[in-house]
Design a protein around this motif. Structure first.
Motif, PDB file in Angstrom:
ATOM      1  N   ASP A  23       0.832  -1.210   0.000  1.00 39.13           N
ATOM      2  CA  ASP A  23       0.000   0.000   0.000  1.00 39.13           C
ATOM      3  C   ASP A  23       0.864   1.257   0.000  1.00 39.13           C
ATOM      4  O   ASP A  23       0.522   2.267  -0.602  1.00 39.13           O
ATOM      5  CB  ASP A  23      -0.920   0.022   1.229  1.00 39.13           C
ATOM      6  CG  ASP A  23      -2.003  -1.048   1.114  1.00 39.13           C
ATOM      7  OD1 ASP A  23      -2.244  -1.512  -0.019  1.00 39.13           O
ATOM      8  OD2 ASP A  23      -2.573  -1.424   2.148  1.00 39.13           O
ATOM      9  N   LYS A  24       1.996   1.165   0.691  1.00 38.32           N
ATOM     10  CA  LYS A  24       2.897   2.322   0.780  1.00 38.32           C
ATOM     11  C   LYS A  24       3.474   2.663  -0.602  1.00 38.32           C
ATOM     12  O   LYS A  24       3.522   3.820  -0.996  1.00 38.32           O
ATOM     13  CB  LYS A  24       4.021   1.970   1.757  1.00 38.32           C
ATOM     14  CG  LYS A  24       4.860   3.124   2.138  1.00 38.32           C
ATOM     15  CD  LYS A  24       6.142   2.687   2.773  1.00 38.32           C
ATOM     16  CE  LYS A  24       5.929   1.787   3.990  1.00 38.32           C
ATOM     17  NZ  LYS A  24       7.244   1.332   4.501  1.00 38.32           N
ATOM     18  N   ASP A  30       4.114   8.048  -7.351  1.00 34.11           N
ATOM     19  CA  ASP A  30       4.635   9.173  -8.144  1.00 34.11           C
ATOM     20  C   ASP A  30       6.042   9.557  -7.696  1.00 34.11           C
ATOM     21  O   ASP A  30       6.933   9.781  -8.503  1.00 34.11           O
ATOM     22  CB  ASP A  30       3.745  10.415  -7.966  1.00 34.11           C
ATOM     23  CG  ASP A  30       2.530  10.344  -8.868  1.00 34.11           C
ATOM     24  OD1 ASP A  30       2.517   9.485  -9.759  1.00 34.11           O
ATOM     25  OD2 ASP A  30       1.605  11.149  -8.655  1.00 34.11           O
ATOM     26  N   ARG A  31       6.206   9.623  -6.393  1.00 34.63           N
ATOM     27  CA  ARG A  31       7.507  10.051  -5.847  1.00 34.63           C
ATOM     28  C   ARG A  31       8.570   8.996  -6.087  1.00 34.63           C
ATOM     29  O   ARG A  31       9.718   9.316  -6.408  1.00 34.63           O
ATOM     30  CB  ARG A  31       7.385  10.316  -4.348  1.00 34.63           C
ATOM     31  CG  ARG A  31       6.617  11.575  -4.073  1.00 34.63           C
ATOM     32  CD  ARG A  31       6.836  12.032  -2.692  1.00 34.63           C
ATOM     33  NE  ARG A  31       8.189  12.507  -2.476  1.00 34.63           N
ATOM     34  CZ  ARG A  31       8.524  13.380  -1.552  1.00 34.63           C
ATOM     35  NH1 ARG A  31       7.584  13.888  -0.776  1.00 34.63           N
ATOM     36  NH2 ARG A  31       9.763  13.758  -1.383  1.00 34.63           N
ATOM     37  N   MET A  35      11.946   9.414  -8.320  1.00 42.25           N
ATOM     38  CA  MET A  35      13.269   9.120  -7.760  1.00 42.25           C
ATOM     39  C   MET A  35      14.016   8.069  -8.603  1.00 42.25           C
ATOM     40  O   MET A  35      15.207   8.213  -8.878  1.00 42.25           O
ATOM     41  CB  MET A  35      13.099   8.618  -6.325  1.00 42.25           C
ATOM     42  CG  MET A  35      14.396   8.298  -5.646  1.00 42.25           C
ATOM     43  SD  MET A  35      14.129   7.671  -3.979  1.00 42.25           S
ATOM     44  CE  MET A  35      13.622   6.010  -4.301  1.00 42.25           C
ATOM     45  N   LEU A  36      13.305   7.008  -9.001  1.00 34.99           N
ATOM     46  CA  LEU A  36      13.968   5.896  -9.700  1.00 34.99           C
ATOM     47  C   LEU A  36      14.072   6.096 -11.208  1.00 34.99           C
ATOM     48  O   LEU A  36      14.600   5.231 -11.908  1.00 34.99           O
ATOM     49  CB  LEU A  36      13.218   4.581  -9.413  1.00 34.99           C
ATOM     50  CG  LEU A  36      13.262   4.067  -7.976  1.00 34.99           C
ATOM     51  CD1 LEU A  36      12.485   2.766  -7.849  1.00 34.99           C
ATOM     52  CD2 LEU A  36      14.713   3.855  -7.516  1.00 34.99           C
ATOM     53  N   GLN A  37      13.590   7.251 -11.698  1.00 38.20           N
ATOM     54  CA  GLN A  37      13.556   7.472 -13.146  1.00 38.20           C
ATOM     55  C   GLN A  37      14.920   7.224 -13.813  1.00 38.20           C
ATOM     56  O   GLN A  37      15.004   6.476 -14.783  1.00 38.20           O
ATOM     57  CB  GLN A  37      13.019   8.885 -13.420  1.00 38.20           C
ATOM     58  CG  GLN A  37      12.594   9.133 -14.856  1.00 38.20           C
ATOM     59  CD  GLN A  37      13.770   9.441 -15.768  1.00 38.20           C
ATOM     60  OE1 GLN A  37      14.801   9.918 -15.315  1.00 38.20           O
ATOM     61  NE2 GLN A  37      13.613   9.150 -17.058  1.00 38.20           N
ATOM     62  N   PRO A  38      16.024   7.820 -13.298  1.00 40.01           N
ATOM     63  CA  PRO A  38      17.299   7.601 -14.008  1.00 40.01           C
ATOM     64  C   PRO A  38      17.755   6.145 -13.987  1.00 40.01           C
ATOM     65  O   PRO A  38      18.411   5.678 -14.929  1.00 40.01           O
ATOM     66  CB  PRO A  38      18.292   8.492 -13.250  1.00 40.01           C
ATOM     67  CG  PRO A  38      17.631   8.938 -12.001  1.00 40.01           C
ATOM     68  CD  PRO A  38      16.161   8.755 -12.169  1.00 40.01           C
ATOM     69  N   VAL A  39      17.382   5.427 -12.936  1.00 43.59           N
ATOM     70  CA  VAL A  39      17.769   4.010 -12.813  1.00 43.59           C
ATOM     71  C   VAL A  39      17.068   3.190 -13.906  1.00 43.59           C
ATOM     72  O   VAL A  39      17.697   2.409 -14.640  1.00 43.59           O
ATOM     73  CB  VAL A  39      17.384   3.481 -11.405  1.00 43.59           C
ATOM     74  CG1 VAL A  39      17.572   1.989 -11.307  1.00 43.59           C
ATOM     75  CG2 VAL A  39      18.177   4.216 -10.336  1.00 43.59           C
ATOM     76  N   ALA A  90      -2.663  -4.274  -8.645  1.00 45.42           N
ATOM     77  CA  ALA A  90      -3.982  -3.669  -8.881  1.00 45.42           C
ATOM     78  C   ALA A  90      -3.806  -2.230  -9.358  1.00 45.42           C
ATOM     79  O   ALA A  90      -4.478  -1.773 -10.293  1.00 45.42           O
ATOM     80  CB  ALA A  90      -4.816  -3.708  -7.595  1.00 45.42           C
ATOM     81  N   HIS A  91      -2.858  -1.523  -8.746  1.00 43.62           N
ATOM     82  CA  HIS A  91      -2.586  -0.140  -9.146  1.00 43.62           C
ATOM     83  C   HIS A  91      -2.030  -0.104 -10.577  1.00 43.62           C
ATOM     84  O   HIS A  91      -2.428   0.743 -11.391  1.00 43.62           O
ATOM     85  CB  HIS A  91      -1.594   0.471  -8.149  1.00 43.62           C
ATOM     86  CG  HIS A  91      -1.405   1.949  -8.294  1.00 43.62           C
ATOM     87  ND1 HIS A  91      -2.447   2.843  -8.348  1.00 43.62           N
ATOM     88  CD2 HIS A  91      -0.272   2.691  -8.417  1.00 43.62           C
ATOM     89  CE1 HIS A  91      -1.965   4.069  -8.492  1.00 43.62           C
ATOM     90  NE2 HIS A  91      -0.655   4.001  -8.539  1.00 43.62           N
TER      91      HIS A  91
END
Ligand SMILES: C[S@@+](CC[C@H](N)C(=O)[O-])C[C@H]1O[C@@H](n2cnc3c(N)ncnc32)[C@H](O)[C@@H]1O
Length: 285
Positions: A23-24, A30-31, A35-39, A90-91
């Motif tokens: 759930d977290k 989004d955050r 954060m992980l976008q460049p990875v 599910a998300h």
């Protein structure tokens, strides 16, 4: 292997990613993605998918990379995200439905699920392959799922010392609450694939060829300022489940120390902290 036996193999991780983190990760999706976008970007570029290919995204979480991979292969191809976390799946399905993505998702333990022999051209993962009870079995299973000549690229964290964004909160929390000892090499966890000399024999032993490790250093966006970044790390960092159980006074003290530790990393682009990953690539056969 029966469904029940397969589930039992990674039971602890299944519970963790469903009951503790699921759930977290949905709430912070989004955050975490920012954060992980460049990875993810570095690993996706390395995989170099072509239109029409079929790709399996292992430990796809909330599906962001699966949808990116789906854009690359187009409607003539396919992108399947596999994960054990039902809230995250599910998300992922909701998001794919809303955006009209061709990505599809499956509740499956990538270590044990029968994906069908030679079903994919490529396997991908953004930090989703470090949690298997038996990585040997998992990478053999994934190899079977890939066509001869197919390929795999995944991103995994390098050593703790080069990933202060993950370690800072643990160090601070450890001054206030008792933390379990870090997992031994080979035990599932974010750093279980940090050491090339441990990982290479696993991948090669599973029958993958031309195994390459490329170090990729980057900076991750943790928050807009130190307070925002500290709030985020308190919720999502590796110590967060234990910190959440602490009393209010302890939480306040940890938060204050964390904010002070993050402040020197704040700049015009927000709080950015160093991170380092391996981009691991291999060929089927
Ligand atoms: C650190 S998260 C990364 C999620 C996603 N790849 C991303 O970058 O946002 C690790 C993911 O691996 C999944 N996972 C852990 N063990 C798994 C397994 N045996 N089979 C499939 N997925 C697994 C978790 O449920 C979680 O979604």
């Amino acid at each position: 292997m029966s469904q029940a036996t397969a589930e039992a193999v990674n039971a602890e991780q299944i519970e963790f990613w469903n009951e503790v983190q699921g759930d977290k990760w949905v709430r912070l999706q989004d955050r975490i993605d920012a954060m992980l976008q460049p990875v993810g970007q570095a690993a996706i570029e390395q995989l170099s998918l072509r239109p029409g290919e079929r790709v399996l995204d292992v430990g796809c979480g909330c599906g962001t990379t699966t949808m990116k991979l789906a854009e690359q292969v187009g409607s003539g191809g396919g992108a399947l995200g596999a994960d054990i976390s039902r809230p995250m799946l599910a998300h992922a399905k909701d998001r794919a439905g809303t955006s009209g993505s061709i990505a599809s998702f499956l509740d499956a333990d990538a270590q044990t699920h029968d994906f069908g022999d030679a079903s994919f051209d490529a396997v991908f993962s953004r930090v989703g392959v470090m949690f298997f009870k038996s990585p040997d079995a998992a990478f053999a299973n994934l190899r079977r799922a890939v066509k001869p000549g197919g390929r795999m690229t995944f991103a995994c964290w390098r050593e703790r010392a080069d990933n202060p964004w993950l370690v800072t909160a643990m160090k601070i929390a450890g001054q206030y609450i008792e933390l379990p000892p870090p997992p031994e090499i080979g035990e599932p966890g974010p750093f279980s694939f940090a050491d090339e000399s441990h990982v290479r024999p696993i991948i090669e032993g599973a029958g993958w060829a031309d195994v390459g490790f490329e170090r990729f250093d980057t900076a991750l966006h943790i928050g807009s300022d130190a307070e925002d970044a500290a709030k985020y790390i308190m919720q999502m960092g590796p110590a967060s489940p234990l910190v959440a159980e602490a009393d209010e006074k302890t939480k306040t003290a940890i938060f204050a120390d964390l904010q002070a530790a993050l402040a020197p990393h704040a700049g015009p682009q927000g709080v950015r902290m160093d991170a380092s990953i391996w981009i691991v690539s291999a060929k089927q056969g």
